[in-house]
Motif scaffolding. Structure first.
Motif, mmCIF file in Angstrom:
data_model
loop_
_atom_site.group_PDB
_atom_site.id
_atom_site.type_symbol
_atom_site.label_atom_id
_atom_site.label_comp_id
_atom_site.label_asym_id
_atom_site.label_seq_id
_atom_site.Cartn_x
_atom_site.Cartn_y
_atom_site.Cartn_z
ATOM 1 N N LEU A 69 0.828 -1.198 0.000
ATOM 2 C CA LEU A 69 0.000 0.000 0.000
ATOM 3 C C LEU A 69 0.873 1.263 0.000
ATOM 4 O O LEU A 69 0.602 2.226 -0.734
ATOM 5 C CB LEU A 69 -0.933 -0.010 1.210
ATOM 6 C CG LEU A 69 -1.897 1.171 1.363
ATOM 7 C CD1 LEU A 69 -2.769 1.333 0.127
ATOM 8 C CD2 LEU A 69 -2.776 0.987 2.596
ATOM 9 N N LEU A 82 -3.095 2.434 -6.912
ATOM 10 C CA LEU A 82 -4.074 2.046 -5.895
ATOM 11 C C LEU A 82 -5.243 1.281 -6.508
ATOM 12 O O LEU A 82 -5.754 0.330 -5.900
ATOM 13 C CB LEU A 82 -4.559 3.285 -5.149
ATOM 14 C CG LEU A 82 -3.509 3.923 -4.226
ATOM 15 C CD1 LEU A 82 -3.926 5.333 -3.829
ATOM 16 C CD2 LEU A 82 -3.289 3.065 -2.985
ATOM 17 N N VAL A 123 -7.466 0.760 1.016
ATOM 18 C CA VAL A 123 -7.113 1.228 -0.329
ATOM 19 C C VAL A 123 -8.094 2.306 -0.786
ATOM 20 O O VAL A 123 -7.693 3.314 -1.378
ATOM 21 C CB VAL A 123 -7.082 0.046 -1.321
ATOM 22 C CG1 VAL A 123 -6.810 0.562 -2.735
ATOM 23 C CG2 VAL A 123 -6.015 -0.964 -0.926
#
Length: 465
Positions: A212, A231, A277
């Protein structure tokens, strides 16, 4: 004079909504990885590209001496950056810096790392991770053909290190170091690369938090569009995993049934990741000033977290920022309805929302009273924010001295130095007195005692050599 005051001090922009549990370093390995429970293996699940499968087949059929790592990450620096707070303390002759010295005597024990993170000792964390990674063949001067074996611990060290670099405003170096990892899907990042060490484990060593961070990192360099692309690719992985789990299959294997009793836990793991996310995507849209797209993302999250009143309030404040008073009011009412009549009465979030609505109407005196009431609620988590907003509203109402007194009391009693508060105090000094420089210098002593390593000294608005 009132116009001059308003130009000097502003309500700080509300930060973009954040997931309720955004701690990135939360899963240090406490037992050997090959003894993990079946449910915990869902944390390691990750799709293996076909090219990687082919390379692993070649690796496993090679001689036992063929253990050279296919990926050689390396650090870009060993030393911690200069301590700007310490330099300012010396320049201003304002006492001494507490907790600023780099503590390189600590080992890389998980509890030590947690303590450094809690204290905001990012410079010490950087040095400790440098030392650990150098000892494991991943230092600045790593020998090209040396054997490098990746483990859960080395990956956690990298995660700590990248977070420290970001918090120290060094995203360029973080990007450089992460670039040495490639796409994080190299063969030796999978347990299958080490069949003797992890005979019963599948998936990847790479923590999801590191994936991430790597996806988000371009946004710290002003490249929000690239971060959003990254992302969305990560979001697709999360949703594929959830689709399989809902069909009672393993995350990335349509042919293997999910073992009994693991479905709920596995879905929780991947649902939490999906939400993390989505928050990151929404926040990138905010940085791009694509506010309508950000709102769409936050509403998606709210469908998954229907009782998240903090997110409802954040959406309302964003609508207020856009000038949509009616929409903002409807979100704030939804907060109160979700809490219920009794809980909403005197709830700090409801009072804060009321204050923001009054700010939107230009009723600064009424807004100040609402923020004051919120700050007075026992146990309020956002007391500093409420008092800061109260003080700024006082300034906008023409009560500069009252606002300044509120903020001075806050910075003198707070256990942590918040840069936004010091910025507002410094701004008020510039309006209130021709002795503003001397007054701002007096703040340096507080910063020296309470500031974390990532405190931005530019917020003190002093001339720094």
């Amino acid at each position: 004079q009132q116009q001059q005051q308003q130009q000097a001090v502003q309500l700080p922009p509300e930060s973009a909504p954040q997931p309720r549990n955004r701690t990135s370093i939360d899963r240090f390995q406490k037992v050997p990885a090959n003894q993990k429970t079946a449910v915990e293996q869902h944390y390691h699940a990750w799709p293996m590209p076909q090219a990687v499968k082919d390379q692993l087949t070649q690796h496993l059929s090679a001689s036992s001496e063929d253990w050279l790592s296919k990926c050689r990450p390396h650090i870009s620096r060993v030393e911690a950056p200069a301590d700007r707070i310490e330099a300012l303390v010396v320049q201003m002759e304002s006492g001494h810096r507490a907790h600023g010295a780099v503590d390189d005597s600590m080992n890389a024990d998980p509890e030590n790392l947690r303590n450094l993170i809690r204290r905001g000792s990012w410079r010490s964390l950087l040095v400790i991770t440098s030392r650990y990674l150098e000892a494991h063949g991943q230092g600045m001067n790593a020998i090209p053909d040396a054997q490098v074996i990746h483990t859960h611990k080395t990956m956690q060290m990298w995660l700590c290190r990248i977070i420290a670099l970001i918090r120290l405003a060094m995203p360029g170096e973080a990007l450089e170091e992460l670039a040495s990892f490639g796409d994080l899907d190299q063969p030796d990042f999978f347990h299958a690369f080490y069949p003797k060490t992890y005979p019963s484990m599948s998936g990847s060593f790479v923590p999801f938090s590191l994936r991430l961070l790597k996806a988000e990192l371009p946004s710290f360099l002003g490249q929000q569009a690239a971060a959003i692309d990254n992302l969305y690719a990560l979001l697709r992985v999360c949703r594929v995993a959830l689709q399989h789990l809902h069909r009672d299959k393993l995350e990335f294997d349509d042919n293997t049934p999910l073992p009994a009793g693991e479905k709920e836990a596995a879905i929780n793991i991947w649902s939490e990741r999906e939400i993390r996310v989505l928050y990151s995507i929404g926040n990138c849209f905010v940085l791009l000033k694509e506010f309508q797209l950000a709102l769409q993302i936050y509403v998606q999250i709210l469908k998954k977290e229907p009782h998240n009143i903090a997110l409802m309030a954040s959406i309302g404040r964003l609508e207020l920022y856009l000038g949509n008073m009616h929409h903002a009011q409807s979100w704030f009412l939804r907060v109160a309805e979700t809490l219920g009549p009794e809980a909403a009465e005197g709830h700090p979030l409801v009072l804060m929302n009321k204050g923001f609505m009054e700010v939107g109407k230009g009723a600064y005196e009424a807004a100040s009273k609402s923020f004051q009431a919120a700050a007075a609620v026992p146990g309020i988590a956002s007391k500093s924010a409420a008092l800061n907003n109260e003080a700024v509203c006082d300034v906008y109402s023409g009560n500069l001295l009252q606002g300044l007194t509120t903020l001075e009391n806050l910075v003198n009693t707070s256990s942590t130095a918040h840069a936004d508060l010091f910025f507002n105090v410094s701004s008020m000094y510039e309006v209130e007195s021709n002795r503003s420089t001397a007054k701002k210098k007096a703040l340096v002593g507080l910063v020296a005692q309470r500031a974390r390593d990532d405190f931005n000294i530019d917020y003190l608005k002093l001339e720094i050599r």
